[in-house]
Design an enzyme around this catalytic site. Structure first.
Site, mmCIF file in Angstrom:
data_model
loop_
_atom_site.group_PDB
_atom_site.id
_atom_site.type_symbol
_atom_site.label_atom_id
_atom_site.label_comp_id
_atom_site.label_asym_id
_atom_site.label_seq_id
_atom_site.Cartn_x
_atom_site.Cartn_y
_atom_site.Cartn_z
ATOM 1 N N GLY A 120 39.943 -17.947 22.970
ATOM 2 C CA GLY A 120 40.994 -18.070 23.958
ATOM 3 C C GLY A 120 42.213 -17.237 23.623
ATOM 4 O O GLY A 120 42.242 -16.500 22.630
ATOM 5 N N THR A 164 71.175 -30.652 28.534
ATOM 6 C CA THR A 164 70.420 -29.442 28.860
ATOM 7 C C THR A 164 68.959 -29.555 28.457
ATOM 8 O O THR A 164 68.059 -29.158 29.202
ATOM 9 C CB THR A 164 71.068 -28.224 28.190
ATOM 10 O OG1 THR A 164 72.408 -28.095 28.675
ATOM 11 C CG2 THR A 164 70.309 -26.946 28.507
ATOM 12 N N TYR A 188 33.732 -14.980 43.792
ATOM 13 C CA TYR A 188 35.012 -14.350 43.484
ATOM 14 C C TYR A 188 34.953 -12.873 43.874
ATOM 15 O O TYR A 188 33.969 -12.179 43.583
ATOM 16 C CB TYR A 188 35.288 -14.492 41.989
ATOM 17 C CG TYR A 188 36.743 -14.491 41.585
ATOM 18 C CD1 TYR A 188 37.602 -15.505 41.985
ATOM 19 C CD2 TYR A 188 37.255 -13.490 40.749
ATOM 20 C CE1 TYR A 188 38.920 -15.525 41.590
ATOM 21 C CE2 TYR A 188 38.580 -13.505 40.341
ATOM 22 C CZ TYR A 188 39.414 -14.519 40.770
ATOM 23 O OH TYR A 188 40.729 -14.538 40.367
ATOM 24 N N ASP A 241 36.641 -18.174 30.759
ATOM 25 C CA ASP A 241 36.859 -19.616 30.655
ATOM 26 C C ASP A 241 36.818 -20.287 32.019
ATOM 27 O O ASP A 241 36.273 -21.397 32.160
ATOM 28 C CB ASP A 241 38.189 -19.908 29.951
ATOM 29 C CG ASP A 241 39.391 -19.242 30.615
ATOM 30 O OD1 ASP A 241 39.212 -18.280 31.393
ATOM 31 O OD2 ASP A 241 40.534 -19.681 30.346
#
Length: 247
Positions: free
Chosen positions: A9, A176, A87, A96
Site C-alpha cells: 500500500g 483550535t 471501469y 486495492d
C-alpha cells in the site's frame, strides 16, 4: 493448499496466508525481510502480489525463488477476474480497489454492494449485482486531511485522531485543536453517510462493507447495517489468485 497474498500500500506492506479459503495469518507494517521470513515459516505454494505504490517485479522475483508454484503479479488492467470490470480506465484503477470489489462480491454474492475503504484515501466503490465493478469515489483520508490543514496554512497545528477512536466527538470545538477534529472527523463521517444514503436510494437492499485502517473509527458512526471486513483486500487477492490458478 496454502496461498500467500501480498498487498503493498501507500503507507504499509501487508500480507495474508490462506489455507484453502481460511485466512491463517495476517500482519501489516512489514519489511521485506519480515515478509520473506513469514514465507519461509508458512510455506505457501502460490502467491499474488499487488501494489498501489511501487512496482511488483522485485517482490515477485524474490517470491519465485522461494515458492514452488505460481507467483501472480496482479494488474487491474490485464489480470483475469471472477468479476466484470466496467471501469472506463482500468489501467489507472488501484489494485486495492479492484481486489476489495472481488472480495466483497465473493462474501456478499448476488447483491449490490457499496465498499467503504477508509485508509490513506477514503474510497466508496460500487459492485452492481455482485458481478460488475462500476467504480466510485476517492477522497482524502483522515490523516491526509489533518496534514493538509497543517501544511497549507501558516498557524494551524498538526492534529491527530484521538487515541480512543470510539469516544464521543463534540460537534462544536471550543479550541483550535477540537475545532479541527470536529471539521475533519465529523465532516468525513457526514460525507461517507451521504454517499451511503445516495447509493441506498438508487440500489434498494444495498449491502455496505467497511474496510481499511480507519474502519474502527467509522464503524460506530455510519448509519444502517455495516459489515466490517478488515481483511477485504487480502481476501479479494486470494480469490483472484484462486481464479487464475484454479485452486
Amino acid at each position: 493448499m496454502r496461498t500467500f497474498a501480498l498487498d503493498i500500500g501507500n503507507t504499509a506492506v501487508k500480507y495474508g496466508c490462506f489455507d484453502g479459503p481460511v485466512l491463517l495469518e495476517t500482519a501489516t507494517g512489514q519489511t521485506a525481510a519480515q515478509v520473506m521470513a513469514a514465507v519461509e515459516r508458512l510455506q505457501p505454494q502460490h502467491a499474488i502480489v499487488a501494489s498501489v505504490a511501487e512496482p511488483t517485479s522485485d517482490w515477485a522475483a524474490t517470491l519465485r525463488r522461494r515458492l514452488p508454484g505460481t507467483v501472480l503479479e496482479f494488474s487491474s488492467a490485464t489480470t483475469p477476474l471472477p468479476l466484470r470490470n466496467a471501469y472506463a480506465t482500468p489501467h489507472t484503477l488501484g489494485a486495492d480497489r479492484l481486489a476489495a470489489a472481488v472480495g466483497a462480491a465473493w462474501l456478499r454474492p448476488h447483491q449490490h454492494i457499496l465498499i467503504v475503504d477508509a485508509g490513506t484515501a477514503i474510497k466508496c466503490d460500487l459492485v452492481e449485482g455482485g458481478h460488475t465493478f462500476r467504480g466510485g469515489s476517492i477522497a482524502p483520508g483522515l490523516h491526509m486531511r489533518f496534514r493538509a490543514l497543517h501544511t497549507f496554512t501558516g498557524r494551524l497545528p498538526l492534529v491527530e485522531i484521538p487515541a480512543d477512536g470510539a469516544a464521543p466527538l463534540p460537534l462544536t470545538g471550543d479550541d483550535t485543536t477540537s475545532a479541527i477534529r470536529s471539521g475533519v472527523l465529523n465532516g468525513a463521517v457526514a460525507e461517507v453517510n451521504g454517499f451511503i444514503a445516495s447509493y441506498q436510494a438508487q440500489y434498494p437492499g444495498l449491502s455496505v462493507v467497511l474496510a481499511g485502517g480507519d474502519a474502527a473509527f467509522f464503524q460506530p458512526r455510519l448509519k444502517g447495517p455495516i459489515f466490517g471486513i478488515p481483511e477485504l483486500v487480502l481476501i479479494g487477492l486470494h480469490r483472484i489468485l484462486a481464479y487464475n490458478v484454479e485452486l
